[in-house]
Scaffold this active site. Structure first.
Site, PDB file in Angstrom:
ATOM      1  N   ARG A 149      37.775  28.575  52.717  1.00 54.98           N
ATOM      2  CA  ARG A 149      38.686  27.331  51.849  1.00 54.98           C
ATOM      3  C   ARG A 149      39.076  26.132  52.578  1.00 54.98           C
ATOM      4  O   ARG A 149      38.973  25.166  52.342  1.00 54.98           O
ATOM      5  CB  ARG A 149      39.971  28.125  51.690  1.00 54.98           C
ATOM      6  CG  ARG A 149      40.020  29.038  50.503  1.00 54.98           C
ATOM      7  CD  ARG A 149      39.173  28.845  49.474  1.00 54.98           C
ATOM      8  NE  ARG A 149      39.288  29.557  48.244  1.00 54.98           N
ATOM      9  CZ  ARG A 149      38.340  29.789  47.379  1.00 54.98           C
ATOM     10  NH1 ARG A 149      37.364  29.177  47.246  1.00 54.98           N
ATOM     11  NH2 ARG A 149      38.201  30.891  46.660  1.00 54.98           N
ATOM     12  N   ASP A 168      45.069  31.145  47.958  1.00 54.78           N
ATOM     13  CA  ASP A 168      44.263  30.259  48.075  1.00 54.78           C
ATOM     14  C   ASP A 168      44.647  29.037  47.969  1.00 54.78           C
ATOM     15  O   ASP A 168      44.427  27.674  48.398  1.00 54.78           O
ATOM     16  CB  ASP A 168      42.852  30.351  47.034  1.00 54.78           C
ATOM     17  CG  ASP A 168      42.037  31.106  47.600  1.00 54.78           C
ATOM     18  OD1 ASP A 168      41.790  31.467  48.750  1.00 54.78           O
ATOM     19  OD2 ASP A 168      41.117  31.813  46.828  1.00 54.78           O
ATOM     20  N   SER A 213      37.680  39.369  38.471  1.00 56.46           N
ATOM     21  CA  SER A 213      37.416  38.111  38.976  1.00 56.46           C
ATOM     22  C   SER A 213      36.761  38.230  40.242  1.00 56.46           C
ATOM     23  O   SER A 213      36.934  39.220  41.242  1.00 56.46           O
ATOM     24  CB  SER A 213      38.601  37.219  38.991  1.00 56.46           C
ATOM     25  OG  SER A 213      39.299  37.655  40.310  1.00 56.46           O
ATOM     26  N   ASP A 226      38.045  28.072  33.690  1.00 60.26           N
ATOM     27  CA  ASP A 226      39.277  27.543  34.294  1.00 60.26           C
ATOM     28  C   ASP A 226      39.203  26.157  34.616  1.00 60.26           C
ATOM     29  O   ASP A 226      39.852  25.380  34.080  1.00 60.26           O
ATOM     30  CB  ASP A 226      39.951  28.228  35.454  1.00 60.26           C
ATOM     31  CG  ASP A 226      40.398  29.581  34.811  1.00 60.26           C
ATOM     32  OD1 ASP A 226      39.930  30.459  33.870  1.00 60.26           O
ATOM     33  OD2 ASP A 226      41.234  30.256  35.583  1.00 60.26           O
TER      34      ASP A 226
END
Length: 421
Positions: free
Chosen positions: A101, A130, A186, A22
């Site tokens: 994050r 996120d 994922s 990605d």
């Protein structure tokens, strides 16, 4: 492919780069749009070939690559406050991704400022938490920054509706495509945990396949003898771990945390499979492994209950609930979250001592605890010693507390009689 042939120059963007398909496609796409791309790869404890990722980013046209090891600050500045708080989101999730994050995004902003970049970019999807966590941190720390979020731009997501289109784009632009078959879910890993979601896990009825877990062993095949650990706390933070079996000790924050990950992983500790409420309004199914975090949650809970005043602890529990929600929703750098961290930190001044525990077959068992700041009075609580406590006083205590209940039920019975008439 020259930039002029693609688009007007737009300036410099710092991309939070993972090395995966990605963000590799996003890197090339940003160049197509006319940006100079600086790639930033955070080493936050994930298993990754960072040098290979650096070479890949440069080969794809990044003008510069930063690989920043932020593991130590992640433990000391993000995980430790969560341990002090006993932070849990919706009673089960230890917040592994949510804590990482703001740590990653803080460094992203720092690099953007160092590079004089007006833009930052990330590969978070338009449906998840996120994107919110990254961007709230960026805007809090650098209000003038502009965020490029390709998965929210129609010109990007309409062009790449699925993985096949990404693969085609990758082949066309010489982006190395993973040779190993894609796992049908994922994953996101950092030092604290790994999460699994999407793909076949989107049906909440589907059990996780046996080969899914990577940080912990199956408790059924884990060792038949426990590891007994002593964890020493100061101000609610672990400062030393000792293995009672082989005498191994760890003191520095990072080494201690890595060691607990190893021990917990060996015994299958820290697995959860939950459906949670995302901040954006939908429910999602997530499977998490948080090995060291699970040990520390139980150990800290125990030493805190041993050393903290009852009424202070009740208030602190309420603060921890709010803290967990703020962290999950991406508000780490908000004034209210800073205020809560200060309050929780103040509550931890007397949370000092050692917890002895056993790690065995997917479980953490507390065996004992000691502290110089303990509020436990053995003589006072003993059934064999009267101490300063006068048992006769309890009669008045019970009478006073029963008064409200007697009145309530007396009135209730009157109401019931009237209704029956």
């Amino acid at each position: 492919m020259e930039q002029s042939a693609m688009a007007q120059p737009k300036g410099t963007v710092v991309l939070a780069y993972s090395g995966g398909l990605d963000t590799s496609c996003i890197l090339v796409w940003l160049k197509e749009q006319g940006y100079d791309v600086v790639a930033y790869l955070a080493n936050i404890g994930q298993k990754e070939d960072f040098e290979a990722a650096r070479k890949k980013a440069l080969a794809l046209g990044a003008k510069k690559v930063y690989i920043e090891d932020i593991s130590k600050e992640f433990v000391e500045e993000f995980i430790w406050p969560a341990v002090q708080a006993n932070a849990l989101y919706e009673d089960r999730y230890l917040l592994g991704t949510a804590l990482a994050r703001p740590c990653i995004a803080r460094k992203l902003v720092e690099i953007a400022q160092r590079e004089g970049a007006q833009y930052v970019a990330h590969g978070a999807t338009g449906k998840g938490n996120d994107q919110v966590r990254f961007e709230l941190t960026c805007y809090a720390l650098c209000p003038k920054i502009k965020v490029v979020a390709p998965w929210r731009l129609p010109e990007f997501y309409q062009r790449f509706p699925g993985r096949r289109e990404l693969m085609d784009y990758a082949k066309k632009h010489g982006i190395p495509v993973p040779v190993t078959p894609q796992t049908p879910w994922s994953m996101d890993e950092n030092l604290m945990h790994i999460s699994y979601e999407a793909g076949i896990l989107e049906n909440p009825k589907n059990q996780a396949p046996p080969g899914l877990y990577t940080k912990t062993r199956d408790p059924a095949t884990s060792p038949d003898t426990p590891d007994v650990l002593e964890i020493e706390f100061e101000r609610g933070v672990p400062v030393k771990v000792t293995n009672a079996g082989d005498g191994a000790t760890r003191r520095s924050a990072l080494e201690l945390f890595v060691y607990l990950n190893d021990i917990a992983g060996k015994h299958g500790v820290g697995r959860i499979d939950i459906v949670e409420n995302r901040f954006v309004g939908m429910k999602s199914r997530g499977i998490y492994e948080t090995p060291a975090g699970t040990i520390l949650y139980h150990a800290h809970l125990d030493i805190e209950a041993f050393t903290m005043d009852r009424e202070v602890r009740k208030i602190k529990q309420g603060l921890a609930l709010k803290f967990s929600e703020l962290v999950y929703n991406g508000f780490w750098h908000s004034p209210e979250c800073e205020f809560l961290r200060q309050c929780i930190g103040r509550s931890q001044e007397a949370v000092v001592g050692t917890v002895r525990l056993s790690v065995f077959k997917g479980q953490v068992y507390i065996l004992g605890r000691e502290s110089p700041r303990s509020l436990y009075n053995e003589e006072l609580v003993s059934m064999n010693v009267q101490g300063d406590y006068e048992p006769a006083d309890a009669t008045g205590f019970i009478n006073i507390n029963s008064l409200r209940l007697k009145e309530y039920h007396r009135l209730q019975s009157k109401v019931t009689v009237k209704q029956d008439e």
